[in-house]
Design an enzyme around this catalytic site. Structure first.
Site, PDB file in Angstrom:
ATOM      1  N   GLY A 147       9.466  -3.763   0.745  1.00 32.83           N
ATOM      2  CA  GLY A 147       8.191  -3.278   1.224  1.00 32.83           C
ATOM      3  C   GLY A 147       7.306  -2.881   0.052  1.00 32.83           C
ATOM      4  O   GLY A 147       7.782  -2.654  -1.064  1.00 32.83           O
ATOM      5  N   CYS A 148       6.000  -2.788   0.300  1.00 32.99           N
ATOM      6  CA  CYS A 148       5.080  -2.482  -0.804  1.00 32.99           C
ATOM      7  C   CYS A 148       5.277  -1.073  -1.343  1.00 32.99           C
ATOM      8  O   CYS A 148       5.358  -0.869  -2.567  1.00 32.99           O
ATOM      9  CB  CYS A 148       3.639  -2.703  -0.355  1.00 32.99           C
ATOM     10  SG  CYS A 148       3.182  -1.872   1.183  1.00 32.99           S
ATOM     11  N   TYR A 149       5.376  -0.081  -0.465  1.00 32.65           N
ATOM     12  CA  TYR A 149       5.644   1.289  -0.939  1.00 32.65           C
ATOM     13  C   TYR A 149       6.996   1.375  -1.654  1.00 32.65           C
ATOM     14  O   TYR A 149       7.085   1.961  -2.744  1.00 32.65           O
ATOM     15  CB  TYR A 149       5.623   2.270   0.226  1.00 32.65           C
ATOM     16  CG  TYR A 149       4.271   2.681   0.749  1.00 32.65           C
ATOM     17  CD1 TYR A 149       3.307   3.254  -0.082  1.00 32.65           C
ATOM     18  CD2 TYR A 149       3.964   2.551   2.098  1.00 32.65           C
ATOM     19  CE1 TYR A 149       2.084   3.662   0.409  1.00 32.65           C
ATOM     20  CE2 TYR A 149       2.731   2.957   2.605  1.00 32.65           C
ATOM     21  CZ  TYR A 149       1.787   3.508   1.757  1.00 32.65           C
ATOM     22  OH  TYR A 149       0.576   3.916   2.250  1.00 32.65           O
TER      23      TYR A 149
ATOM     24  N   ALA B 202       6.828   0.137  -5.255  1.00 34.57           N
ATOM     25  CA  ALA B 202       6.212   1.080  -6.180  1.00 34.57           C
ATOM     26  C   ALA B 202       7.166   2.227  -6.509  1.00 34.57           C
ATOM     27  O   ALA B 202       7.346   2.596  -7.688  1.00 34.57           O
ATOM     28  CB  ALA B 202       4.913   1.618  -5.586  1.00 34.57           C
TER      29      ALA B 202
END
Length: 340
Positions: free
Chosen positions: A143-145, A148
């Site tokens: 996932g994008c979060y 990061a």
């Protein structure tokens, strides 16, 4: 080699196509979707004029057969059935959540329904992950979060700098919610306003963050995650903190992060005193990162910026596929962003 994209009319699909148009080893094959099937791609992705006249096909196993790589940019819960019907000849890349979590109980708690099992995790920067991806035929894109957060904090646990009690507050652009029409994502609702959502440990990316960091730490890591929606179309800025381990110094933190990312092509540890901004990474498969030790509270603080559609989804997918195909990892991926 030919690559098919299922979900070609969405944001993730559009970003995959933008990057693949510059990839020297992958030719764009079938483009498929659900409700937009039968239309032209140009109606949905006007920024891709080279593909504007391509007809979007229905997402069926027959349409996806015969490709070397199949990217599934589908809503959560839709990839598993499609992937199961694709033969072993293709590398299949799931950009959704269906194959990310290894814990069946976590899947049922945060997503519900049948757990489809887990695939090799498509974040090459994690310790030991490149060797796994080099032989993978199925890849689960993070996932994008979680992309990061894992990049921001894995060195802290790899080098024993932090206690396993993480707090993350992150802001994301509206593209992270997809293209579906939602009243809270209208321009008039978002412009000039920042709002929190998924508060109190209920956001679906929380167990994925704990899974990635726990694998590096060698034991459970607890994450308290608060996402916010910012008035921008793309980008993530995540502030990640954890109590520093006993005896840790600011110099030790800096040296560990420099060692972790010294040879990483896509993660840039900024000079001391410089702090990330989402604009540093727009359109690039890069992460801008800074870390420090808050000596007053004895907390390690890592701040990271990525483009949620590039490094956070499509770029990370292609980076992992490059490894699986035996290509140089940077092939077809931009290191330069777009400004202003």
């Amino acid at each position: 080699m030919r690559a098919a994209i299922a979900g070609a009319s969405g944001y993730a699909g559009g970003e995959l196509l933008r990057l693949l148009l510059s990839h020297p080893e992958l030719e764009i094959g079938a483009l498929t979707a659900a409700s937009s099937a039968g239309g032209k791609l140009g109606e949905h992705q006007p920024h891709l004029p080279q593909l504007a006249d391509r007809t979007i096909l229905e997402t069926t196993p027959e349409t996806l057969q015969g490709h070397d790589v199949v990217f599934l940019a589908l809503p959560h819960g839709h990839s598993a059935e499609v992937a199961a019907a694709i033969g072993d000849g293709a590398i299949v890349v799931d950009c959704g959540a269906d194959h990310r979590l290894t814990d069946e109980r976590a899947w049922q708690e945060f997503y519900g329904g049948q757990h489809a099992g887990s695939w090799p995790y498509g974040l090459p920067e994690l310790p030991g992950q490149r060797e796994i991806l080099a032989t993978a035929r199925r890849i689960a894109v993070p996932g994008c979060y979680p992309t990061a957060v894992a990049l921001a904090l894995f060195p802290a646990f790899q080098y024993g700098l932090a206690e396993p009690d993480v707090v993350v507050v992150a802001a994301s652009g509206t593209s992270g919610a997809g293209k579906s029409l939602k009243p809270n994502l209208l321009g008039s609702e978002v412009m000039g306003s920042v709002s929190a959502y998924g508060v109190g440990g209920v956001h679906r990316h929380t167990p994925e963050m704990e899974q990635s960091l726990g694998a590096v730490a060698g034991g459970p890591v607890r994450v308290s995650f608060t996402p916010t929606l910012a008035p921008m179309s793309r980008g993530i800025l995540a502030t990640c903190t954890a109590p520093a381990a006993p005896g840790v110094t600011a110099n030790a933190v800096r040296q560990a992060y420099e060692a972790a990312f010294a040879k990483e092509p896509f993660v840039r540890l900024l000079p001391e005193g410089a702090w990330p901004a989402t604009a540093m990474t727009y359109g690039a498969n890069t992460a801008a990162l800074q870390v420090t030790l808050d000596e007053r509270s004895n907390r390690l603080v890592a701040v990271i910026a990525i483009d949620n559609l590039t490094k956070g989804t499509a770029g990370g997918a292609i980076q992992s596929v490059n490894l699986a195909l035996g290509l140089p990892e940077e092939t077809g991926l931009p290191l330069t962003g777009v400004a202003p």
